[in-house]
Design a protein around this motif. Sequence first.
Motif, PDB file in Angstrom:
ATOM      1  N   HIS A  25       0.809  -1.222   0.000  1.00  0.00           N
ATOM      2  CA  HIS A  25       0.000   0.000   0.000  1.00  0.00           C
ATOM      3  C   HIS A  25       0.843   1.273   0.000  1.00  0.00           C
ATOM      4  O   HIS A  25       0.618   2.170  -0.831  1.00  0.00           O
ATOM      5  N   PRO A  26       1.826   1.451   0.891  1.00  0.00           N
ATOM      6  CA  PRO A  26       2.619   2.694   0.864  1.00  0.00           C
ATOM      7  C   PRO A  26       3.375   2.880  -0.438  1.00  0.00           C
ATOM      8  O   PRO A  26       3.443   3.997  -0.974  1.00  0.00           O
ATOM      9  N   CYS A  27       3.952   1.815  -0.972  1.00  0.00           N
ATOM     10  CA  CYS A  27       4.708   1.934  -2.219  1.00  0.00           C
ATOM     11  C   CYS A  27       3.791   2.214  -3.410  1.00  0.00           C
ATOM     12  O   CYS A  27       4.207   2.869  -4.382  1.00  0.00           O
ATOM     13  N   LEU A  28       2.553   1.716  -3.347  1.00  0.00           N
ATOM     14  CA  LEU A  28       1.585   2.017  -4.410  1.00  0.00           C
ATOM     15  C   LEU A  28       1.336   3.520  -4.487  1.00  0.00           C
ATOM     16  O   LEU A  28       1.364   4.110  -5.573  1.00  0.00           O
ATOM     17  N   ILE A  29       1.087   4.141  -3.337  1.00  0.00           N
ATOM     18  CA  ILE A  29       0.804   5.577  -3.315  1.00  0.00           C
ATOM     19  C   ILE A  29       2.021   6.370  -3.782  1.00  0.00           C
ATOM     20  O   ILE A  29       1.911   7.326  -4.546  1.00  0.00           O
ATOM     21  N   THR A  30       3.209   5.954  -3.354  1.00  0.00           N
ATOM     22  CA  THR A  30       4.427   6.666  -3.740  1.00  0.00           C
ATOM     23  C   THR A  30       4.696   6.555  -5.232  1.00  0.00           C
ATOM     24  O   THR A  30       5.049   7.551  -5.888  1.00  0.00           O
ATOM     25  N   SER A  31       4.532   5.369  -5.782  1.00  0.00           N
ATOM     26  CA  SER A  31       4.836   5.163  -7.197  1.00  0.00           C
ATOM     27  C   SER A  31       3.825   5.826  -8.117  1.00  0.00           C
ATOM     28  O   SER A  31       4.118   6.084  -9.292  1.00  0.00           O
ATOM     29  N   HIS A  32       2.610   6.137  -7.613  1.00  0.00           N
ATOM     30  CA  HIS A  32       1.575   6.749  -8.449  1.00  0.00           C
ATOM     31  C   HIS A  32       1.289   8.187  -8.019  1.00  0.00           C
ATOM     32  O   HIS A  32       0.193   8.698  -8.261  1.00  0.00           O
ATOM     33  N   ARG A  33       2.275   8.822  -7.416  1.00  0.00           N
ATOM     34  CA  ARG A  33       2.073  10.208  -6.997  1.00  0.00           C
ATOM     35  C   ARG A  33       1.773  11.095  -8.194  1.00  0.00           C
ATOM     36  O   ARG A  33       0.978  12.029  -8.104  1.00  0.00           O
ATOM     37  N   SER A  34       2.409  10.829  -9.326  1.00  0.00           N
ATOM     38  CA  SER A  34       2.193  11.622 -10.539  1.00  0.00           C
ATOM     39  C   SER A  34       1.369  10.880 -11.576  1.00  0.00           C
ATOM     40  O   SER A  34       1.299  11.303 -12.735  1.00  0.00           O
ATOM     41  N   ILE A  40      -6.210   0.747 -10.589  1.00  0.00           N
ATOM     42  CA  ILE A  40      -5.570  -0.123  -9.591  1.00  0.00           C
ATOM     43  C   ILE A  40      -6.481  -1.310  -9.271  1.00  0.00           C
ATOM     44  O   ILE A  40      -7.710  -1.191  -9.273  1.00  0.00           O
ATOM     45  N   GLN A  41      -5.848  -2.430  -9.005  1.00  0.00           N
ATOM     46  CA  GLN A  41      -6.549  -3.629  -8.546  1.00  0.00           C
ATOM     47  C   GLN A  41      -5.865  -4.166  -7.295  1.00  0.00           C
ATOM     48  O   GLN A  41      -4.651  -4.040  -7.143  1.00  0.00           O
ATOM     49  N   CYS A  42      -6.680  -4.770  -6.421  1.00  0.00           N
ATOM     50  CA  CYS A  42      -6.175  -5.311  -5.154  1.00  0.00           C
ATOM     51  C   CYS A  42      -6.534  -6.785  -5.042  1.00  0.00           C
ATOM     52  O   CYS A  42      -7.672  -7.192  -5.359  1.00  0.00           O
ATOM     53  N   TRP A  43      -5.592  -7.598  -4.575  1.00  0.00           N
ATOM     54  CA  TRP A  43      -5.804  -9.034  -4.405  1.00  0.00           C
ATOM     55  C   TRP A  43      -6.547  -9.292  -3.104  1.00  0.00           C
ATOM     56  O   TRP A  43      -6.123  -8.827  -2.042  1.00  0.00           O
ATOM     57  N   ASP A  44      -7.675 -10.011  -3.171  1.00  0.00           N
ATOM     58  CA  ASP A  44      -8.476 -10.292  -1.978  1.00  0.00           C
ATOM     59  C   ASP A  44      -8.436 -11.772  -1.604  1.00  0.00           C
ATOM     60  O   ASP A  44      -9.393 -12.313  -1.050  1.00  0.00           O
ATOM     61  N   ASN A  45      -7.319 -12.430  -1.903  1.00  0.00           N
ATOM     62  CA  ASN A  45      -7.098 -13.856  -1.635  1.00  0.00           C
ATOM     63  C   ASN A  45      -7.899 -14.770  -2.557  1.00  0.00           C
ATOM     64  O   ASN A  45      -7.799 -15.989  -2.446  1.00  0.00           O
ATOM     65  N   LYS A  46      -8.687 -14.188  -3.465  1.00  0.00           N
ATOM     66  CA  LYS A  46      -9.412 -14.975  -4.456  1.00  0.00           C
ATOM     67  C   LYS A  46      -9.140 -14.484  -5.869  1.00  0.00           C
ATOM     68  O   LYS A  46      -8.883 -15.277  -6.768  1.00  0.00           O
ATOM     69  N   CYS A  47      -9.238 -13.177  -6.031  1.00  0.00           N
ATOM     70  CA  CYS A  47      -9.028 -12.571  -7.346  1.00  0.00           C
ATOM     71  C   CYS A  47      -8.675 -11.103  -7.148  1.00  0.00           C
ATOM     72  O   CYS A  47      -8.734 -10.575  -6.038  1.00  0.00           O
ATOM     73  N   PHE A  48      -8.324 -10.453  -8.235  1.00  0.00           N
ATOM     74  CA  PHE A  48      -8.042  -9.026  -8.179  1.00  0.00           C
ATOM     75  C   PHE A  48      -9.346  -8.241  -8.333  1.00  0.00           C
ATOM     76  O   PHE A  48     -10.119  -8.466  -9.277  1.00  0.00           O
ATOM     77  N   GLN A  49      -9.574  -7.311  -7.414  1.00  0.00           N
ATOM     78  CA  GLN A  49     -10.754  -6.458  -7.434  1.00  0.00           C
ATOM     79  C   GLN A  49     -10.349  -5.022  -7.777  1.00  0.00           C
ATOM     80  O   GLN A  49      -9.298  -4.544  -7.358  1.00  0.00           O
ATOM     81  N   ASP A  50     -11.195  -4.363  -8.533  1.00  0.00           N
ATOM     82  CA  ASP A  50     -10.934  -2.966  -8.881  1.00  0.00           C
ATOM     83  C   ASP A  50     -11.091  -2.076  -7.660  1.00  0.00           C
ATOM     84  O   ASP A  50     -12.093  -2.154  -6.936  1.00  0.00           O
ATOM     85  N   VAL A  51     -10.104  -1.243  -7.430  1.00  0.00           N
ATOM     86  CA  VAL A  51     -10.157  -0.241  -6.365  1.00  0.00           C
ATOM     87  C   VAL A  51      -9.676   1.081  -6.956  1.00  0.00           C
ATOM     88  O   VAL A  51      -9.152   1.131  -8.066  1.00  0.00           O
ATOM     89  N   THR A  52      -9.861   2.138  -6.222  1.00  0.00           N
ATOM     90  CA  THR A  52      -9.417   3.452  -6.686  1.00  0.00           C
ATOM     91  C   THR A  52      -8.297   3.962  -5.799  1.00  0.00           C
ATOM     92  O   THR A  52      -8.178   3.581  -4.629  1.00  0.00           O
ATOM     93  N   LEU A  53      -7.485   4.837  -6.369  1.00  0.00           N
ATOM     94  CA  LEU A  53      -6.414   5.437  -5.589  1.00  0.00           C
ATOM     95  C   LEU A  53      -6.968   6.284  -4.452  1.00  0.00           C
ATOM     96  O   LEU A  53      -6.368   6.364  -3.375  1.00  0.00           O
ATOM     97  N   GLY A  63       0.838  22.172  -6.063  1.00  0.00           N
ATOM     98  CA  GLY A  63       2.028  22.921  -5.701  1.00  0.00           C
ATOM     99  C   GLY A  63       3.030  22.082  -4.941  1.00  0.00           C
ATOM    100  O   GLY A  63       2.754  20.952  -4.520  1.00  0.00           O
ATOM    101  N   HIS A  64       4.228  22.602  -4.741  1.00  0.00           N
ATOM    102  CA  HIS A  64       5.294  21.967  -3.962  1.00  0.00           C
ATOM    103  C   HIS A  64       5.708  20.624  -4.550  1.00  0.00           C
ATOM    104  O   HIS A  64       6.120  19.717  -3.820  1.00  0.00           O
ATOM    105  N   GLY A  65       5.576  20.480  -5.877  1.00  0.00           N
ATOM    106  CA  GLY A  65       6.040  19.263  -6.526  1.00  0.00           C
ATOM    107  C   GLY A  65       5.318  18.011  -6.109  1.00  0.00           C
ATOM    108  O   GLY A  65       5.907  16.924  -6.117  1.00  0.00           O
ATOM    109  N   GLY A  66       4.059  18.128  -5.751  1.00  0.00           N
ATOM    110  CA  GLY A  66       3.284  16.973  -5.317  1.00  0.00           C
ATOM    111  C   GLY A  66       3.405  16.656  -3.845  1.00  0.00           C
ATOM    112  O   GLY A  66       2.749  15.722  -3.361  1.00  0.00           O
ATOM    113  N   GLU A  67       4.209  17.421  -3.124  1.00  0.00           N
ATOM    114  CA  GLU A  67       4.353  17.210  -1.688  1.00  0.00           C
ATOM    115  C   GLU A  67       3.298  18.020  -0.938  1.00  0.00           C
ATOM    116  O   GLU A  67       2.777  19.016  -1.450  1.00  0.00           O
ATOM    117  N   PRO A  68       2.928  17.620   0.283  1.00  0.00           N
ATOM    118  CA  PRO A  68       1.956  18.389   1.065  1.00  0.00           C
ATOM    119  C   PRO A  68       2.453  19.806   1.339  1.00  0.00           C
ATOM    120  O   PRO A  68       3.653  20.052   1.491  1.00  0.00           O
TER     121      PRO A  68
END
Length: 400
Positions: A25-34, A40-53, A63-68
């Motif tokens: 989860h943390p690396c997903l948010i970091t890699s898709h900052r831009s 995105i899809q998430c594995w629920d131990n059965k299949c991949f389900q569609d989720v949103t960022l 502003g601030h290059g995508g930083e808070p």
Amino acid sequence: VCETCQMAEGSFRCVTCTGDHGWCHPCLITSHRSLPFHRIQCWDNKCFQDVTLADQGYIWYLGHGGEPCPSRGTSNIPGHRDKRVDGVAETGPLPQDTTPVTIVHSSGVFTHYVSGCHCPGSNPQHLQLLRAGLFPASSTRPKTVFTFEVLDHFLIDALECKTSARSFFEKLTRLTNNAFPDTVPDRYQELMRVSRQWRDLKNRKWFGFGHDSESGPGPGDLALFCPSCPQPGINMPLCWEQKYERQVNYLLLAEENNSQAVADAITQSRPVRLVHLTSALCLWMGPAKHQAWPVPQWSVHFADRVNNCSGLILPDNTEIVAAVGKFHLSAHKLACFARYSLNFIVGAGQVDGEILETLWAPFNKISPTARSMSQAHRQEILDDHMWNSNWKKLVSIGEC
């Protein structure tokens, strides 16, 4: 295993990114900052389900290059509680003044939490959105924005494919959720309004009015340069009057049968509002000594009709030379060939005189859309398609 940190379980994947990837989860948010418009899809131990960022706690910082923003605070927004997403991680409280915004992109309709810059002297929110490539549907507390990319795509689709705004947004709806399109926010009305503003802004920018707020464009300032029109110093000598014995300049006009209603109105001296029923083949901004007009019947009393109409005027020293387009000439009697053929008019050049016939064919494709528009909107659409036709001729004239 997460491909970035090599520690946590890589239960998320992106179907938009190229290749096979897996993130925690943390690396997903970091890699898709831009990359806020990736799916995105998430594995629920059965299949991949569609989720949103947005569901995973993604926040679009302006502003601030995508930083808070360092000047922001945090507060719990009503309706957004701390929770675990699919048992992976907590989202935490949202920054202060963070609002959900519906973003229409070329790949679908998205909802993201957007947090602006609150530093002293920062721009208003709608200007911050524009700097981020997002066109707000309103300037006061915007809740819907369109990316510059989707607005450009819509203009090109409308010009090349004659796509209506309704069909274009239905396409975006199905790209977002083809199974349950009713769950996608309907922003058709906003697209209609914003696309008209975008079209006008693009035209002003292309013709040098993008940064001039003091004076707007005047008559002819948004017209394309015509390389075929006789223009001294460009495609004819500056001293052309002394160089050539015959000083004959032609302004070739084409008049279509669809304008018969305008002709009748002018004949009966009724008020007329011309909405692109007649168009010019080639226009030279200056006094023309001769004009070629393709309707012989009109040429007899044409000057009188113009004088009796308050909305029309002819330049001084203008002589009307009647002519018939080469396609229509074959349907006339034999005597018309020698009298009205463009082949025998000095200075007419190699022209068929049938430009409107070739324009009506593609213009008929937009008639179902244009018929339900307001008069101002219809004129904008016709102007845009006529401009596009002239632009395509301009960029390909060197191939002729």
